[in-house]
Design an enzyme around this catalytic site. Structure first.
Site, PDB file in Angstrom:
ATOM      1  N   GLY A 234       0.828  -1.206   0.000  1.00 17.55           N
ATOM      2  CA  GLY A 234       0.000   0.000   0.000  1.00 17.55           C
ATOM      3  C   GLY A 234       0.857   1.247   0.000  1.00 17.55           C
ATOM      4  O   GLY A 234       2.067   1.171  -0.193  1.00 17.55           O
ATOM      5  N   ASN A 235       0.238   2.399   0.180  1.00 14.25           N
ATOM      6  CA  ASN A 235       0.996   3.650   0.264  1.00 14.25           C
ATOM      7  C   ASN A 235       0.345   4.557   1.297  1.00 14.25           C
ATOM      8  O   ASN A 235      -0.736   4.251   1.805  1.00 14.25           O
ATOM      9  CB  ASN A 235       1.094   4.322  -1.113  1.00 14.25           C
ATOM     10  CG  ASN A 235      -0.268   4.702  -1.648  1.00 14.25           C
ATOM     11  OD1 ASN A 235      -0.940   5.562  -1.107  1.00 14.25           O
ATOM     12  ND2 ASN A 235      -0.704   4.020  -2.712  1.00 14.25           N
ATOM     13  N   SER A 236       1.023   5.672   1.601  1.00 16.46           N
ATOM     14  CA  SER A 236       0.578   6.485   2.736  1.00 16.46           C
ATOM     15  C   SER A 236      -0.337   7.646   2.353  1.00 16.46           C
ATOM     16  O   SER A 236      -0.453   8.621   3.096  1.00 16.46           O
ATOM     17  CB  SER A 236       1.794   7.007   3.512  1.00 16.46           C
ATOM     18  OG  SER A 236       2.689   7.593   2.609  1.00 16.46           O
ATOM     19  N   SER A 237      -1.021   7.548   1.215  1.00 16.55           N
ATOM     20  CA  SER A 237      -1.953   8.623   0.853  1.00 16.55           C
ATOM     21  C   SER A 237      -3.107   8.687   1.865  1.00 16.55           C
ATOM     22  O   SER A 237      -3.735   7.674   2.161  1.00 16.55           O
ATOM     23  CB  SER A 237      -2.516   8.353  -0.549  1.00 16.55           C
ATOM     24  OG  SER A 237      -3.534   9.277  -0.822  1.00 16.55           O
ATOM     25  N   ALA A 301      -3.967   7.729  -5.099  1.00 19.33           N
ATOM     26  CA  ALA A 301      -2.632   7.183  -5.369  1.00 19.33           C
ATOM     27  C   ALA A 301      -2.795   5.680  -5.607  1.00 19.33           C
ATOM     28  O   ALA A 301      -2.732   4.890  -4.666  1.00 19.33           O
ATOM     29  CB  ALA A 301      -1.720   7.452  -4.180  1.00 19.33           C
TER      30      ALA A 301
END
Ligand code: CTP
Length: 430
Positions: A234-237, A301
């Site tokens: 995942g990502n930190s958006s 994102a």
């Protein structure tokens, strides 16, 4: 019922320290629901942003949170009774001085009384004397909200120009869940500020609902690509910029669909929220809805890659310490797909680019090339060197236009950037 006015010491209570009379006066009406305790947070947000706030609770509200709490947090006297200090005719004075009335939680009883013009306490009297914008944030049990009587009363209030926020969905007072929770204080606060801004614009003769009749599709958040049932890439958006875009578009009159990937944020009022997890789900929702949208803003994102295989069970450690190899495959590029396959010439498509620049190219050079590659009309470029922007409440960007223009947005709130983006989208429509 009468509470003593704040003691001299209360004048320097934390909530008062930044009070300035320059910001509009707010009356905060508190209804008799358990969510009254959350309204303390709303009160702090209002006072800390500079509003002078007069809290007017109902008698039932005081069963949940006492007058001393409201008085200390607002620095103003607090009573539910119109006969206190009757020589000052408080119900008329408070209502006339109000530049915005916020009622939270707006219970079924309070909504019914307001719809029928009853005036049997200070708050309902004040609602009849106020001539400013009024915002109700409803909270009650699902059955009470869905009852035809409540729905008819809400429709009556809305027909008079009162803004009524639907209750949010989630855990209720007991063990049950459903629609009924008070919208988050941050959300109520944000809407109160938009209403005040609308009022200022209206006073200046500007249109405040300039996106009326338009349908906009916004994506937000960060997608997750599962490796097994409990692990994902995942990502930190945070989703904050996409939510701000949705909120501002709805406030300006647009019909808004927000496709939200894994965001913890509360649903913006008046926005249809479609939750998704992975890039492929986001792709399906955006491409399936694209043809109906006058504008599409890809603020999400999406993960560019996903694991080639997803284990159906939790991947276990091995006894010999060997680690599993993860092979990845590429996800579809949603922005490029909707831009290159667009079926409407009147549709405006906006992308975001998070860039760091490299040894050979500046952030803007890379962003120009991305705008060309993706085929969108506008590209909002964030310089993310050093982890800037993610999770923050403010943003700093340059908005590139496919015609060669570049508009810097030096620094400001994500709501403010959202407003600038919609202005540019509207310019493209025209
Ligand atoms: N985007 C998309 N689909 C993807 C990846 C990104 O629609 N699979 C969109 C994002 O929502 C954003 C824009 O494309 O509006 C640019 O995202 P960014 O991550 O900067 O671009 P990438 O295409 O991933 O390019 P890079 O090779 O620089 O990572």
């Amino acid at each position: 019922m009468t509470q003593p006015p704040p003691t001299p010491g209360a004048a320097s209570a934390p909530g008062d320290s930044v009070v300035s009379t320059a910001k509009p006066n707010v009356v905060l009406g508190v209804g008799g629901g358990i969510a009254a305790y959350k309204v303390c947070d709303l009160l702090r947000r209002l006072t800390e942003s500079g509003h002078r706030v007069r809290v007017v609770p109902t008698a039932a509200a005081l069963e949940f949170v006492g007058a001393a709490t409201w008085a200390a947090l607002s620095g103003q006297p607090v009573t539910a009774d119109p006969f206190d200090d009757v020589h000052e005719v408080p119900h008329v004075r408070i209502g006339k001085a109000a530049e915005l009335v916020v009622v939270a939680p707006a219970t079924a009883n309070l909504i019914a009384k307001a719809a029928h013009g009853l005036a049997d306490d200070l708050l309902t009297n004040t609602l009849l004397t106020a001539r400013c914008p009024i915002l109700f944030a409803a909270a009650m049990h699902t059955e009470m909200w869905e009852h035809p009587a409540t729905q008819a009363n809400v429709a009556t209030l809305r027909s008079r120009g009162i803004t009524v926020l639907d209750p949010a969905v989630g855990r209720l007072t007991g063990s049950d869940t459903g629609r009924g929770r008070l919208p988050e204080p941050a959300e109520i606060f944000a809407i109160s500020q938009l209403m005040l801004a609308d009022e200022t614009a209206r006073a200046a003769g500007q249109s405040v609902a300039d996106l009326t009749g338009k349908h906009v599709l916004v994506s937000a958040g960060g997608t997750r690509e599962h490796l097994d049932p409990v692990r994902y890439l995942g990502n930190s958006s945070s989703g904050k910029q996409g939510y701000a875009l949705a909120r501002i578009a709805a406030a300006r009159g647009a019909k808004v669909t927000l496709v939200a990937a894994n965001s913890e944020l509360a649903d913006p009022a008046g926005v249809q929220v479609v939750p998704v997890t992975s890039t492929r789900e986001l792709y399906d929702e955006i491409t399936g809805r694209a043809v109906d949208a006058d504008a599409i803003v890809m603020a999400a994102a999406p993960a560019d890659f996903r694991p080639a295989d997803v284990a159906g069970h939790k991947i276990k450690k091995t006894a010999d310490g060997s680690v599993p190899a993860v092979s990845l495959v590429q996800n579809p590029d949603i922005l490029a797909t909707i831009s290159h396959d667009r079926r409407r010439t009147d549709q405006v498509i906006v992308g975001f680019a998070a860039e760091t620049g490299d040894e050979q190219h500046t952030v803007i050079e890379l962003a120009r090339a991305k705008l060309e590659r993706k085929g969108c009309d506008l590209l909002v470029v964030n310089d993310v060197s050093g982890g800037k922007v993610f999770g923050s409440d403010t943003n700093e960007a340059v908005i590139l236009d496919r015609d060669g223009g570049a508009l810097p947005f030096p620094s400001g709130s994500k709501d403010a950037l959202a407003g600038v983006i919609w202005n540019l989208v509207a310019t493209h429509w025209h």
